[in-house]
Write a protein that holds these residues in place. Structure first.
Motif, PDB file in Angstrom:
ATOM      1  N   GLU A  33       0.825  -1.210   0.000  1.00 56.87           N
ATOM      2  CA  GLU A  33       0.000   0.000   0.000  1.00 56.87           C
ATOM      3  C   GLU A  33       0.856   1.256   0.000  1.00 56.87           C
ATOM      4  O   GLU A  33       0.601   2.209  -0.751  1.00 56.87           O
ATOM      5  CB  GLU A  33      -0.958  -0.009   1.200  1.00 56.87           C
ATOM      6  CG  GLU A  33      -2.121  -0.968   1.050  1.00 56.87           C
ATOM      7  CD  GLU A  33      -3.186  -0.762   2.109  1.00 56.87           C
ATOM      8  OE1 GLU A  33      -3.029   0.157   2.939  1.00 56.87           O
ATOM      9  OE2 GLU A  33      -4.169  -1.517   2.095  1.00 56.87           O
ATOM     10  N   ASP A  34       1.871   1.283   0.858  1.00 52.48           N
ATOM     11  CA  ASP A  34       2.773   2.442   0.880  1.00 52.48           C
ATOM     12  C   ASP A  34       3.525   2.564  -0.438  1.00 52.48           C
ATOM     13  O   ASP A  34       3.730   3.671  -0.950  1.00 52.48           O
ATOM     14  CB  ASP A  34       3.770   2.313   2.035  1.00 52.48           C
ATOM     15  CG  ASP A  34       3.120   2.508   3.398  1.00 52.48           C
ATOM     16  OD1 ASP A  34       1.975   3.008   3.440  1.00 52.48           O
ATOM     17  OD2 ASP A  34       3.761   2.174   4.410  1.00 52.48           O
ATOM     18  N   ALA A  35       3.934   1.414  -0.974  1.00 51.69           N
ATOM     19  CA  ALA A  35       4.651   1.428  -2.254  1.00 51.69           C
ATOM     20  C   ALA A  35       3.788   2.016  -3.356  1.00 51.69           C
ATOM     21  O   ALA A  35       4.254   2.854  -4.145  1.00 51.69           O
ATOM     22  CB  ALA A  35       5.083   0.009  -2.627  1.00 51.69           C
ATOM     23  N   LEU A  36       2.525   1.606  -3.402  1.00 50.13           N
ATOM     24  CA  LEU A  36       1.630   2.098  -4.448  1.00 50.13           C
ATOM     25  C   LEU A  36       1.378   3.592  -4.298  1.00 50.13           C
ATOM     26  O   LEU A  36       1.385   4.341  -5.278  1.00 50.13           O
ATOM     27  CB  LEU A  36       0.306   1.334  -4.406  1.00 50.13           C
ATOM     28  CG  LEU A  36      -0.684   1.614  -5.534  1.00 50.13           C
ATOM     29  CD1 LEU A  36      -0.054   1.355  -6.890  1.00 50.13           C
ATOM     30  CD2 LEU A  36      -1.945   0.777  -5.352  1.00 50.13           C
ATOM     31  N   PHE A  37       1.175   4.037  -3.054  1.00 49.92           N
ATOM     32  CA  PHE A  37       0.963   5.467  -2.809  1.00 49.92           C
ATOM     33  C   PHE A  37       2.160   6.284  -3.281  1.00 49.92           C
ATOM     34  O   PHE A  37       2.006   7.293  -3.986  1.00 49.92           O
ATOM     35  CB  PHE A  37       0.715   5.730  -1.327  1.00 49.92           C
ATOM     36  CG  PHE A  37       0.697   7.195  -0.967  1.00 49.92           C
ATOM     37  CD1 PHE A  37      -0.414   7.973  -1.229  1.00 49.92           C
ATOM     38  CD2 PHE A  37       1.808   7.789  -0.388  1.00 49.92           C
ATOM     39  CE1 PHE A  37      -0.422   9.336  -0.933  1.00 49.92           C
ATOM     40  CE2 PHE A  37       1.812   9.140  -0.068  1.00 49.92           C
ATOM     41  CZ  PHE A  37       0.684   9.915  -0.349  1.00 49.92           C
TER      42      PHE A  37
END
Length: 223
Positions: A33-37
């Motif tokens: 999730e952090d990577a995608l953001f």
């Protein structure tokens, strides 16, 4: 040059960040999730992406990135070494695939190769915009044959604008790219530096090439 490194093994993540930090600015994430953001901010020159990460796996992160039309080069760095996984990663839009354990020199060489292919690598190259040349190795700027004295941040700002000429860059994108997510300054610094950059370019006739997009950000004219 700014990279995003995604790895859920924290000691390994810290080791990779330390390894790459002598050549690049590095952001990091330890879950999907952090990577995608972070990837969706579209401020990175390349992404080093593990496959087996929590919440959203690396393959899904890449799929979402490509669905949004982002062309950021992606290097998979993973322990999954089957032919099926390699094919899946590359077919889904990945640009390279390196299996753990890896050699530090090879990782850096593959990243540099990705950046060269994408046209982003300017560390030892010259990029041009009309009569302006940015000499990557020396970090000097030549305009119409004359040298321009810019601060480090002004240089990075101009470099980012040239790399994205013709595209609207939001103030958030510029701030995150040039100052980084962990900066203790505020986004208002973008306007200040853009003003000073225009002043530096004015004697050479390029200040008007930087357009203010009201309520959004800035755009550098196409050549």
């Amino acid at each position: 040059m700014r990279l995003l490194v995604v790895e859920d093994n924290i000691p390994l993540l810290e080791s990779i960040v330390q390894l790459l930090s002598d050549e690049f600015e590095v952001d990091q994430a330890s879950n999907g999730e952090d990577a995608l953001f972070l990837a969706m901010q579209n401020i990175h020159d390349a992404i080093v992406l593990d496959v087996m990460i929590p919440e959203i796996d690396g393959f899904e992160v890449l799929q979402e990135i490509r669905k949004k039309g982002l062309k950021t080069p992606v290097l998979f760095l993973t322990a999954r070494d089957s032919l099926e996984d390699r094919v899946k990663g590359l077919d889904n839009g990945g640009d390279d695939y390196l299996v753990k354990p890896f050699q530090a020199a090879e990782l850096k060489a593959r990243i540099r190769a990705l950046l060269r292919r994408s046209g982003s690598l300017t560390t030892n190259q010259t990029i041009q915009y009309r009569g302006i040349e940015l000499l990557g190795k020396e970090r000097d700027i030549i305009a119409n044959g004359d040298s321009i004295k810019l601060t480090s941040k002004q240089y990075e700002l101009l470099e980012f604008m040239i790399q994205n000429k013709g595209a609207i860059l939001t103030k958030e994108q510029i701030y995150d790219r040039v100052w980084g997510f962990d900066s203790d300054t505020t986004i208002a610094i973008v306007e200040v530096f853009m003003h000073h950059l225009r002043k530096k370019l004015e004697p050479f006739g390029y200040h008007a090439d930087i357009k203010t997009i009201r309520g959004v950000g800035y755009m550098l004219n196409e050549e």
